[in-house]
Scaffold this active site. Structure first.
Site, PDB file in Angstrom:
ATOM      1  N   GLU A 129       0.881  -1.168   0.000  1.00 34.63           N
ATOM      2  CA  GLU A 129       0.000   0.000   0.000  1.00 34.63           C
ATOM      3  C   GLU A 129       0.916   1.215   0.000  1.00 34.63           C
ATOM      4  OE1 GLU A 129      -3.620  -2.239   0.435  1.00 34.63           O
ATOM      5  OE2 GLU A 129      -3.334  -0.112   0.085  1.00 34.63           O
ATOM      6  N   CYS A 178      -1.959   8.918   2.896  1.00 35.12           N
ATOM      7  CA  CYS A 178      -1.781   8.441   1.526  1.00 35.12           C
ATOM      8  C   CYS A 178      -2.994   8.783   0.669  1.00 35.12           C
ATOM      9  CB  CYS A 178      -1.540   6.951   1.533  1.00 35.12           C
ATOM     10  SG  CYS A 178      -2.825   6.048   2.403  1.00 35.12           S
TER      11      CYS A 178
HETATM   12  P1  NAD Z   1       8.873   4.473   4.202  1.00 37.44           P
HETATM   13  O1  NAD Z   1       8.747   3.613   3.015  1.00 37.44           O
HETATM   14  O2  NAD Z   1      10.114   5.266   4.361  1.00 37.44           O
HETATM   15  O3  NAD Z   1       8.753   3.618   5.555  1.00 37.44           O
HETATM   16  C1  NAD Z   1       7.650   2.776   5.828  1.00 37.44           C
HETATM   17  C2  NAD Z   1       8.102   1.639   6.744  1.00 37.44           C
HETATM   18  O4  NAD Z   1       9.059   0.839   6.051  1.00 37.44           O
HETATM   19  C3  NAD Z   1       8.804   2.085   8.025  1.00 37.44           C
HETATM   20  O5  NAD Z   1       8.474   1.196   9.067  1.00 37.44           O
HETATM   21  C4  NAD Z   1      10.270   1.956   7.679  1.00 37.44           C
HETATM   22  O6  NAD Z   1      11.096   1.784   8.808  1.00 37.44           O
HETATM   23  C5  NAD Z   1      10.268   0.724   6.803  1.00 37.44           C
HETATM   24  N1  NAD Z   1      11.365   0.640   5.835  1.00 37.44           N
HETATM   25  C6  NAD Z   1      12.064   1.666   5.274  1.00 37.44           C
HETATM   26  N2  NAD Z   1      12.978   1.182   4.407  1.00 37.44           N
HETATM   27  C7  NAD Z   1      12.837  -0.171   4.412  1.00 37.44           C
HETATM   28  C8  NAD Z   1      13.489  -1.223   3.712  1.00 37.44           C
HETATM   29  N3  NAD Z   1      14.461  -0.987   2.828  1.00 37.44           N
HETATM   30  N4  NAD Z   1      13.095  -2.489   3.952  1.00 37.44           N
HETATM   31  C9  NAD Z   1      12.085  -2.749   4.815  1.00 37.44           C
HETATM   32  N5  NAD Z   1      11.448  -1.794   5.512  1.00 37.44           N
HETATM   33  C10 NAD Z   1      11.817  -0.511   5.316  1.00 37.44           C
HETATM   34  O7  NAD Z   1       7.592   5.370   4.175  1.00 37.44           O
HETATM   35  P2  NAD Z   1       7.215   6.550   5.155  1.00 37.44           P
HETATM   36  O8  NAD Z   1       7.916   7.764   4.694  1.00 37.44           O
HETATM   37  O9  NAD Z   1       7.367   6.124   6.545  1.00 37.44           O
HETATM   38  O10 NAD Z   1       5.639   6.670   4.886  1.00 37.44           O
HETATM   39  C11 NAD Z   1       5.103   7.600   4.058  1.00 37.44           C
HETATM   40  C12 NAD Z   1       4.705   6.977   2.760  1.00 37.44           C
HETATM   41  O11 NAD Z   1       3.768   5.931   2.988  1.00 37.44           O
HETATM   42  C13 NAD Z   1       3.988   7.947   1.852  1.00 37.44           C
HETATM   43  O12 NAD Z   1       4.459   7.824   0.542  1.00 37.44           O
HETATM   44  C14 NAD Z   1       2.534   7.526   1.926  1.00 37.44           C
HETATM   45  O13 NAD Z   1       1.772   7.883   0.819  1.00 37.44           O
HETATM   46  C15 NAD Z   1       2.658   6.063   2.116  1.00 37.44           C
HETATM   47  N6  NAD Z   1       1.470   5.524   2.771  1.00 37.44           N
HETATM   48  C16 NAD Z   1       0.627   4.733   2.046  1.00 37.44           C
HETATM   49  C17 NAD Z   1      -0.538   4.239   2.629  1.00 37.44           C
HETATM   50  C18 NAD Z   1      -1.494   3.357   1.845  1.00 37.44           C
HETATM   51  O14 NAD Z   1      -2.353   2.722   2.449  1.00 37.44           O
HETATM   52  N7  NAD Z   1      -1.401   3.308   0.533  1.00 37.44           N
HETATM   53  C19 NAD Z   1      -0.834   4.559   3.942  1.00 37.44           C
HETATM   54  C20 NAD Z   1       0.035   5.374   4.642  1.00 37.44           C
HETATM   55  C21 NAD Z   1       1.201   5.830   4.037  1.00 37.44           C
END
Ligand code: NAD
Length: 517
Positions: free
Chosen positions: A254, A288
């Site tokens: 997501e 999001c």
């Molecule tokens: P992010 O991808 O940086 O981090 C999300 C999670 O993934 C965190 O727990 C982080 O520690 C972990 N993570 C980071 N790098 C990783 C890797 N290489 N391997 C495994 N895990 C890793 O995202 P963010 O900045 O925390 O969140 C914001 C983003 O999330 C925005 O783009 C937003 O649109 C999206 N989002 C989407 C939804 C949806 O339902 N579609 C909901 C909320 C947020």
């Protein structure tokens, strides 16, 4: 106030004890309203992730073998507990995200709705299903839904309760164990969710929480678990899909969005403007599903601008643990920097700021005003990139076809909204948009709150869906058990295969004619 009333030393100690971490490494989280330190928590290592997986895998078969009604009894109690302890949940959410209390309360509701939905539907969705067998009366087939095993859930910081707890409940309901890795900054709320689940009777070790850096600890989750449920950025989602693919492990993703809102010429403008405030600025736009592009029909543009800017002016911003403010803080200095850069870049290249456009350090270190831009052109960063903050751009259009074409000009495809008094027309416009959810006369809540319907993204916004049947069944493997009464599929020894083939070909033709196969 750095700490909210509910975060006592006793609670903090209990939550720390829930972290699967053996070493001495720790990290600190920020109290967003002040910028001070909120909590110091244990940090897990990749070895801790492996150990957590092993503990979870050891108890998962017994959980999967537990009759469904007994498993569901845990979630019945959890549902009661989470509503009873809602003040603690919203306190923790506010402290570690900086969101307004009303946003925190709305977030609290999602796992309540999801839990209630799967309490009602899981018996039907997970029960063995009879399928038509190869030869009616002689061969029968049953479809079973087997749990994946240990599901890894990786959650972001913007909705740490909904996107961690709301996603792991169906995984557990389906008979899996779970290893959860929340974002480090927002660890306390999901840890409290795990605490509630254990208090509701979840068997020991079935849910493990690991904390730490994304690539290291999250990477270890991806390298270990049997299925990955990820919510976060498109960039990380692509890395996770690639990494999971190397082990042929499935994942649901997501991801981000740059969501359009279309205001048709027959829209009720006061109602639209009022609703758009939530659609654009709920959780300070760090959502999001947030609307970041508004397309308005030429003929009503001026009136819409007047109504929408008046609504924005009425918004109350503030850092407090009560229901007063409409909008809270951004969650981190990093988000504040991105938001400021997007607005400054647009302004420098000729955009007009119709509302907001400034940080508000007088309210807290990461506050930024709800901002409305116009005259935004493709060379500006905020035109196509997700800002993930309280910034929305306004564009005129002349016809429904043009609105659809403009709204579809994005690699993302998560959410959209269409406003118009003629709901059938608005819904028809919405169905032409390449997005996973469309809201007619609403920003995002109508579709997101309809837990019986799937929710997720197309294109760069992800793979798979949460909510609905798919939100549960994605955590299962379909298994077909076909049973034949006696051996009927092999030709008898005395029959030359040539004749057998002729008989079979004729049978296939007859079965086709009578609609049997
Ligand atoms: P992010 O991808 O940086 O981090 C999300 C999670 O993934 C965190 O727990 C982080 O520690 C972990 N993570 C980071 N790098 C990783 C890797 N290489 N391997 C495994 N895990 C890793 O995202 P963010 O900045 O925390 O969140 C914001 C983003 O999330 C925005 O783009 C937003 O649109 C999206 N989002 C989407 C939804 C949806 O339902 N579609 C909901 C909320 C947020």
């Amino acid at each position: 106030m750095i700490r909210p009333p509910a975060l006592t030393d006793e609670l903090l100690t209990r939550l720390r004890d829930r972290v699967a971490a053996q070493g001495d490494a720790t990290f600190t989280t920020t109290a967003v309203f002040t910028g001070g330190t909120l909590a110091t928590l244990p940090e897990s290592s990749p070895a801790d992730v492996r150990a957590a997986y092993d503990r979870a895998a050891a108890v998962q078969p017994e959980w999967a073998a537990t009759p469904l009604h007994q498993r569901l009894a845990v979630f019945e109690r959890f549902h009661t507990l989470l509503l009873r302890e809602r003040d603690t949940v919203v306190d923790l959410l506010q402290a570690e995200t900086g969101k307004a209390r009303r946003d925190a309360f709305e977030e609290l509701c999602e796992p309540a709705l999801v839990t209630s939905y799967y309490l009602r539907t899981a018996p039907r969705l997970l029960r063995p299903r009879r399928r038509a067998g190869l030869l009616p009366g002689l061969v029968g087939a049953t479809e079973l839904r087997q749990p994946k095993g240990v599901v890894g859930i990786i959650a972001p910081w913007n909705y740490p309760w909904a996107l961690a707890i709301g996603d792991l409940v169906p995984a557990l309901v389906a008979g899996n164990a779970v290893v959860l890795k929340p974002d480090s900054q927002t660890s306390l709320t999901p840890l409290f969710g795990a605490d509630l689940l254990y208090r509701a009777g979840l068997p020991a070790d079935l849910l493990q929480v690991v904390l730490g850096d994304g690539p290291t600890v999250g990477g270890a989750v991806v390298d270990t678990c049997d299925f990955i449920g990820f919510t976060g950025s498109t960039r990380t989602g692509a890395q996770i899909a690639e990494r999971a693919g190397r082990r042929l492990v499935g994942c649901s993703l997501e991801l981000g969005g740059k969501n359009p809102m279309i205001v048709l010429d027959d829209a009720d403008l006061d109602e639209t403007a009022r609703t758009a405030v939530r659609g654009c600025f709920a959780n300070a736009g760090q959502l999001c599903l947030s609307l970041e592009r508004i397309y308005v029909h030429d003929s009503i543009l001026d009136r819409f601008v007047a109504a929408f800017t008046a609504e924005i002016d009425r918004m109350r911003l503030g850092a407090s643990y009560d229901y007063g403010p409409d909008m809270g803080s951004l969650t981190s200095a990093r988000v504040l920097k991105t938001v400021s850069e997007h607005v400054d870049d647009a302004r420098a290249k000729g955009a007009t700021v119709l509302a907001g456009g400034r940080p508000r350090p007088d309210l807290g270190p990461y506050f930024y005003e709800p901002t409305l831009l116009t005259d935004v052109t493709p060379d500006m960063v905020c035109h196509a990139e997700e800002t993930f903050g309280p910034v929305v751009s306004l564009y005129p259009f002349g016809s429904d076809d043009e609105a659809v074409a403009l709204a579809n000009e994005s690699s993302y495809g998560l959410n959209a909204s269409v406003f118009g008094r003629d709901r059938a027309r608005a819904a028809a416009v919405g169905a032409r948009l390449r997005v996973g959810t469309v809201n007619v006369n609403d920003g995002f809540t109508a579709a997101y709150g309809s837990t019986d319907a799937p929710m997720g993204g197309m294109g760069a916004s992800g793979l798979g869906r949460r909510h609905g049947a798919e939100g549960l069944l994605k955590y299962t493997e379909a298994q077909t058990v076909a049973t034949q009464r006696r051996s009927v599929l092999n030709p008898p020894r005395w029959l030359p295969y040539r004749f057998y083939a002729a008989v079979m070909a004729r049978s296939l033709r007859v079965m086709r004619m009578i609609g049997l196969r």
